[in-house]
Design a protein around this motif. Sequence first.
Motif, PDB file in Angstrom:
ATOM      1  N   VAL A 186       0.841  -1.206   0.000  1.00 49.76           N
ATOM      2  CA  VAL A 186       0.000   0.000   0.000  1.00 49.76           C
ATOM      3  C   VAL A 186       0.874   1.253   0.000  1.00 49.76           C
ATOM      4  N   VAL A 187       1.950   1.230   0.764  1.00 49.74           N
ATOM      5  CA  VAL A 187       2.880   2.372   0.772  1.00 49.74           C
ATOM      6  C   VAL A 187       3.475   2.555  -0.627  1.00 49.74           C
ATOM      7  N   PHE A 188       3.813   1.464  -1.267  1.00 46.79           N
ATOM      8  CA  PHE A 188       4.338   1.555  -2.638  1.00 46.79           C
ATOM      9  C   PHE A 188       3.287   2.146  -3.578  1.00 46.79           C
ATOM     10  N   LEU A 189       2.029   1.702  -3.425  1.00 48.71           N
ATOM     11  CA  LEU A 189       0.948   2.224  -4.262  1.00 48.71           C
ATOM     12  C   LEU A 189       0.743   3.720  -4.058  1.00 48.71           C
ATOM     13  N   SER A 190       0.773   4.158  -2.820  1.00 42.36           N
ATOM     14  CA  SER A 190       0.496   5.556  -2.528  1.00 42.36           C
ATOM     15  C   SER A 190       1.631   6.481  -2.995  1.00 42.36           C
TER      16      SER A 190
END
Length: 150
Positions: free
Chosen positions: A144-148
């Motif tokens: 999720v951190v990578f996506l954001s």
Amino acid sequence: MGCFPIRGIDFKAWEQRSENDLVAVKPRVLSGPLSWWITNIVFPLYHRIFGVKFGIADSNEVGDGLYTYEESLISSVINIITTVVAAVLPLSSIVVLFLVKSESTRLGILIISSACFALVLALMTNARRIEVFAATAAYAAVNVVFLSNN
């Protein structure tokens, strides 16, 4: 008696009907479902295909229909498979998420990759359910951190 077969009342000890009477001096300790699968499915298949035909293992060494492989060989194979999967699985999800541009598709991929991660943990380790849940939550959080940030 050297290389001679057993004579006397124990000469049928290796027959299948006596299989449950045999005792191991050192019991095999399997470290998870992957270990069981490799020991009970992969190595017998490997032995039938390669071991007997190419003389890798001597089936007459222990008895008729019995063969031996070093325990360290089995452990090494399991460790290599586990290490490769542990390295490739997290990176593969990040690469796929990087290549896909649609946000809804990326969320779907995140869900599928998290489920695959949990499944691999459950099948390759002896982790308890709470440990699988915690590791999967951390894995999803990193994705999720990578996506954001992307």
